[in-house]
Structure formats: structure tokens, C-alpha cells
Design an enzyme around this catalytic site. Structure first.
Site, PDB file in Angstrom:
ATOM      1  N   ASP A 206     -27.749 -47.881 -17.758  1.00 56.65           N
ATOM      2  CA  ASP A 206     -28.106 -46.649 -18.458  1.00 56.65           C
ATOM      3  C   ASP A 206     -27.063 -46.353 -19.544  1.00 56.65           C
ATOM      4  O   ASP A 206     -25.879 -46.214 -19.262  1.00 56.65           O
ATOM      5  CB  ASP A 206     -28.154 -45.517 -17.416  1.00 56.65           C
ATOM      6  CG  ASP A 206     -28.431 -44.149 -18.003  1.00 56.65           C
ATOM      7  OD1 ASP A 206     -28.774 -44.053 -19.194  1.00 56.65           O
ATOM      8  OD2 ASP A 206     -28.298 -43.160 -17.242  1.00 56.65           O
ATOM      9  N   HIS A 379     -26.390 -38.278 -16.607  1.00 56.20           N
ATOM     10  CA  HIS A 379     -26.105 -39.675 -16.936  1.00 56.20           C
ATOM     11  C   HIS A 379     -24.609 -39.968 -16.884  1.00 56.20           C
ATOM     12  O   HIS A 379     -23.778 -39.108 -17.187  1.00 56.20           O
ATOM     13  CB  HIS A 379     -26.643 -40.000 -18.329  1.00 56.20           C
ATOM     14  CG  HIS A 379     -28.112 -39.753 -18.469  1.00 56.20           C
ATOM     15  ND1 HIS A 379     -29.055 -40.711 -18.204  1.00 56.20           N
ATOM     16  CD2 HIS A 379     -28.797 -38.639 -18.824  1.00 56.20           C
ATOM     17  CE1 HIS A 379     -30.268 -40.202 -18.397  1.00 56.20           C
ATOM     18  NE2 HIS A 379     -30.129 -38.946 -18.776  1.00 56.20           N
TER      19      HIS A 379
END
Length: 561
Positions: A206, A379
Site C-alpha cells: 500500500d 494507511h
């Protein structure tokens, strides 16, 4: 390092014993995540999400990944693995299942429950689904899957290790490394280390927060801020967040209970998702806290809390309608507090600030990420990514999920930890893992697929350009009647405009020029209606450009009588 180039050609057939990775979305934008893995003619898909349109895409409801390059191979798909329940990872699944309805679905309990309600909305039958948990293994064809707990801004997120004869892939999905998560479920770094010891041949990570230094703050850090907002608010509190952000809703429910307020959910997706989360035990509701939104109005303002959708300024969302005072039963009052408990997705800034200004105009106090710590990212930041690279020690890295700048920042982090082979790809760029080495193999066609009402894929970039012209420059229609025997103008020109001029009389000056140009065109032998329409378009287009410096859409109609 490899870079995607426009001149890439279609990939050659996959080498025997190799694994092919093709991203159909999510590499080059934040959203519509979807990646296909191919081994020995069989396919595994990870995620199938949507991207939400921006201002320059008028009339578009959703943007889907472009899986056209495998459309005739959907029978080869062994399963669709969904890493978590956010729209940008599950939202396009109903559109894929319209094309092949029996693709097995694999995901965690909450993820598949959220998807199930979506499939029912689309009137699709429940397909075969496999509910999995962290630590479990399941095999589909040549793909053996193992699931790893990761935390994110929605519960029950999973990373997936994909073992094939070509090597092992570890796909993080969206993740961060919150060490004090609200649900106590931390990212399983021990599993990451174990997989690293076994040997991760390709690591898909990610990239969304790769440009952000350090570590993403913990969700618990927001709790005191939310508590302070409630403590200082003398009237009603309205909280806007994503309809899937169970952790944030939990914090708001706890604060409401502590401050003797009752809560109502507003917005169809919020009501639906929180009902699912509550039923499955992911949302703990304090006693006597939830009421129906219409009942809430009977309580004194200081005992009211509304949890709403619309934190991104979506025009039809509950919060936007509240800001415009067009909501059926929620009317903003002076002294109300509105808490925008979410991040600002790039491209939504104008819409969000429009809502903030609308709320402020009616006297509301608006608390948002710009003036208080009311949201943390879901994130991993650069520090967390470095930890992961050092723990996993992958042989090859393919940054995913992010814009190009995010993926390049992620690639730089991987190289800092000693990863020698980092491949940067974009949507449609094919990456092959052969003999333990990942490299770009070519490119397949992969554009935006626009959903407009019930239409899927019928809208083109050219159509959007026309819509932008209509919105920004206006619209002019010109109707002229031509005598079929003499070729002379027998009626008109009749000119009307929208979004260009309030008074159609401004066109009186150009009408003689249109008639002269048509007479000349007929004298030169033009008899085709299309040629005459183009003549009209050129004359009025030149006149508008010279006199008004505008380029509206012009629709000429020439009728023979």
C-alpha cells in the site's frame, strides 16, 4: 527499476512456470483497486473497487476498473479475494458479477456482509462465498491463500499471501500498524516475519501514505478530541464520516453516552452499514443510545447527536442537504457543532469547503481536520513501510494503491532497505514473475469505465468533454429552414441559448451572416444537410469567439421544406 512507458506493447504469452500480475485499477489513482494474478492459464483476482468522480467528470456516478482484457476469460477466474469492505475495494464487484455470476467470493465476515447488502441492492443472487479469518489457508486451483490480520480504518481487514509454483506473493491490501487499535486487533508482524523467512518473491505494498514521514498516529489519539468537542458543545452535534468507518462511529457513540446524548444515524448507507456492524458484533452500542432520526428532534438540542454521511462534500449526501437546508427533517441551527471526522480525499477539496461554508453561514461551528485532530489516516506512513520491508525482506517489490508520486516514494523506501528489484507499474502494465525475478512484460488496454445511471461503459472521454463545455461555456441551438426547390433560406435562423446569454436578441447581428453563408454554400453546390449545418456552425462559432471570447456547444439544425 522499471518505469511504465506509453510505447509498451501487448505482452507475449506468459513463460511456462511464470506468474503474471495485471493491475486493472488502483495504480496511478487512489481508488478502484483491482489486480489479476495468472498462473498456468488460471486467474485469481484481488479486490474489485470503484473510484468516485471528480468535478471534471460531470454526470458520472462511479468509475470502474477496466477488466476488458480478461472479459472473455472470466470462466478462468478461480476466486475473487476482497481484502476489506471499503467501496474502493468492493464497490465494482456487482458489475463484475453481472458478467459472471458464480465467481467464488473470499473475504472476512464484515467484508462479505457489507458486500452482501450491496449485491441485494443490485438484485444479484448471493454467489458462493468463503468467510475467512486471519491465520486460515484456502486453495483455489494453483493458488494457495493464507490470510494475515492487518488494521485499517475499517475492521476485519486482511493481507493475503498467495503461494504458487512460481513463488509467493504477499499483498498487504490497505493497512497501517496502529499499535493500540480500538478493537485490539493489530497488524500481525509476526506472520509477516514468518512469511519473510519462508521467502516472499513479490511484495505488493500500500503506497497511499508513503510520502508521509514517521508513523501514522493511533486511532485512540482522537478520542480526547471528540470528547472535548462534545464537552464544549451547547447544542446539537452532527458528525460526518465515511459510512464504513466503524471505529470512528464507535468513538462517537462512546462520547455521546458519556455526555448523556442520544444518537441517530442519517443517510441510507450509514444506517445499513452500522446495522450490519452492530449485528455482527463489530460495533458496541451503549444502552439507550440509538434512536430513530425523527424521534431525535423531540429531544432538547443538547441531548442530540446525528451521525451522517457526506464528509467528502458529495452533493446528494445527507450533510450537503443539511448545509443547503434542503434535508427533510434536519435543519441546521445557530450554535450547532458539525464534526467532519474524515480525511480529505484529493479532488474533493472544493466540494468539502463548499459544505463547510454552507454550514458556517447558518451559524454552525465546524470542526475538521484543518483545525483539530479529528481524523487519522488508515494507511501506513513511511516509517511503518520501512519496518515492513525490513521484516519481510522481499526479493521483488511492486508498489500498489496510490498515485504515481505515492508509488515512487514507496519504491524509494524499498530500495533504502536493500530491495534491489522494485517495479513501478500503472493500470494495465503487466508484470511477470519468472525464475524469481519480476519485470514489466507489456501493457494491455486499460482505461476508465464510467457508470452513468444504468449505463456502464457507454460514456467516453469525448462525451465528458462535451458535458464540460456545456457546463462551462454554454449551449447554442440554431434552426434554419431551406426551400428545397430554390435552396434559399425560407425560415429562421432561429437561435436559442442556455448558459451563454440571457437574451436571445444578442444574436440578431449574426443572423444576416448565417443567411449569406448558406446562400453562398448553396451557390457553390452544397446540397447535403450536413454540409449546410457545418456552415452554420462555423459562422456562429467564429462570431461567438470574436465577440464574446466563448466556445459554447453549437447544435445547428437545417430542415428542408
Amino acid at each position: 527499476m522499471s518505469h511504465p512507458h506509453p510505447e509498451l506493447t501487448a505482452p507475449a504469452p506468459l513463460a511456462e512456470g511464470g506468474l503474471r500480475v495485471t493491475p486493472f485499477g488502483g495504480l496511478g489513482e487512489v481508488g478502484r483497486n483491482m489486480t489479476a494474478f495468472e498462473y498456468a492459464g488460471r486467474l485469481l483476482i484481488v479486490d474489485c473497487g470503484v473510484l468516485f468522480p471528480e468535478d471534471h467528470q460531470p454526470g458520472v456516478d462511479l468509475i470502474l476498473p477496466d477488466w476488458s482484457s480478461i472479459r472473455d476469460r472470466l470462466d478462468d477466474v478461480e476466486a475473487l479475494v476482497l481484502t476489506h469492505g471499503h467501496e474502493d475495494h468492493i464497490g465494482a464487484t456487482p458489475y463484475l458479477l453481472r458478467e459472471r455470476g458464480n465467481i467464488p467470493l473470499v473475504g472476512s465476515e464484515l467484508t462479505l456482509a457489507l458486500l452482501g447488502s450491496k449485491l441485494r441492492e443490485h438484485r444479484l443472487k448471493e454467489t458462493v462465498h468463503h468467510v475467512v479469518k486471519e491465520g486460515e489457508r484456502i486453495t483455489f486451483g494453483p493458488f494457495e491463500l493464507e490470510f494475515v490480520a492487518v488494521n485499517h480504518s475499517i475492521p476485519d481487514a486482511l493481507a493475503v499471501a498467495i503461494r504458487t509454483p512460481a513463488g509467493m506473493v504477499l499483498h498487504t491490501g490497505d493497512f497501517k500498524m496502529d499499535q493500540l487499535p480500538l478493537d485490539g486487533r493489530i497488524t500481525d508482524l509476526r506472520a509477516f516475519a514468518r512469511l519473510g523467512e519462508e521467502g516472499v518473491d513479490l511484495f505488493l505494498t500500500d503506497s497511499t501514505n508513503a510520502e508521509t514521514p514517521g508513523f501514522t498516529p493511533t486511532e485512540r489519539g482522537i478520542t480526547p478530541v471528540i470528547d472535548q468537542v462534545f464537552r464544549e458543545s451547547q447544542q446539537r452535534v452532527i458528525v460526518a464520516c465515511f459510512a464504513s468507518h466503524v471505529h470512528r462511529v464507535q468513538q462517537v457513540l462512546d462520547a455521546a453516552y458519556a455526555h448523556e446524548r442520544q444518537v441517530a444515524f442519517v443517510g441510507r448507507s450509514m444506517v445499513r452499514n452500522m446495522g450490519i456492524a452492530r449485528d455482527l458484533g463489530y460495533l458496541t452500542v451503549p444502552p439507550n443510545t440509538i434512536v430513530d432520526a425523527k424521534e431525535l428532534a423531540d429531544l432538547p438540542p443538547q441531548h442530540q447527536v446525528l451521525i451522517s454521511t457526506g464528509s467528502q462534500g458529495e452533493p446528494m449526501s445527507a450533510l450537503s442537504r443539511i448545509a443547503q437546508r434542503t434535508h427533510n427533517f434536519v435543519h441546521i441551527e445557530e450554535g450547532d457543532t458539525v464534526l467532519l471526522a474524515s480525511s480529505l480525499i484529493p479532488g474533493n477539496e472544493n466540494a468539502v469547503y463548499r459544505v463547510i461554508n454552507g454550514l458556517a453561514r447558518w451559524g454552525a461551528r465546524v470542526v475538521h481536520k484543518g483545525n483539530a485532530m479529528v481524523h487519522v489516516s488508515g494507511h501506513a506512513s513511511a516509517g511503518e513501510l520501512l519496518y515492513c520491508y525490513n521484516i519481510v525482506k522481499p526479493r521483488n517489490v511492486l508498489p500498489v494503491h496510490g498515485e504515481i508520486r505515492h508509488m515512487q516514494a514507496n519504491a524509494a523506501l524499498a530500495r533504502m532497505t536493500g530491495v534491489e528489484n522494485v517495479v513501478i507499474a500503472e493500470d494495465g502494465v503487466v508484470v511477470d514473475l519468472v525464475d524469481g525475478v519480476a519485470s514489466v512484460a507489456g501493457k494491455v488496454d486499460c482505461g476508465y469505465v464510467f457508470v452513468d445511471g444504468s449505463s456502464v461503459g457507454d460514456i467516453t472521454e469525448s462525451d465528458l468533454k462535451d458535458r464540460r463545455i456545456l457546463g462551462e461555456e454554454g449551449f447554442i441551438s440554431v434552426i434554419v429552414v431551406i426551400d428545397s426547390s430554390s435552396g434559399k433560406v425560407a425560415g429562421g435562423p432561429e437561435i436559442h441559448a442556455r448558459g451563454f446569454a440571457e437574451d436571445d436578441s444578442v444574436f440578431e447581428d449574426v443572423k444576416p451572416a448565417i443567411i449569406d453563408a448558406l446562400d453562398k454554400a448553396v451557390a457553390d453546390g452544397a446540397t447535403d444537410a450536413y454540409q449546410l449545418q457545418q456552415t452554420v456552425r462555423r459562422v456562429i462559432g467564429r462570431w461567438v469567439s470574436n465577440t464574446h471570447r466563448r466556445r459554447p456547444m453549437i447544435i445547428p439544425v437545417v430542415v428542408e421544406a
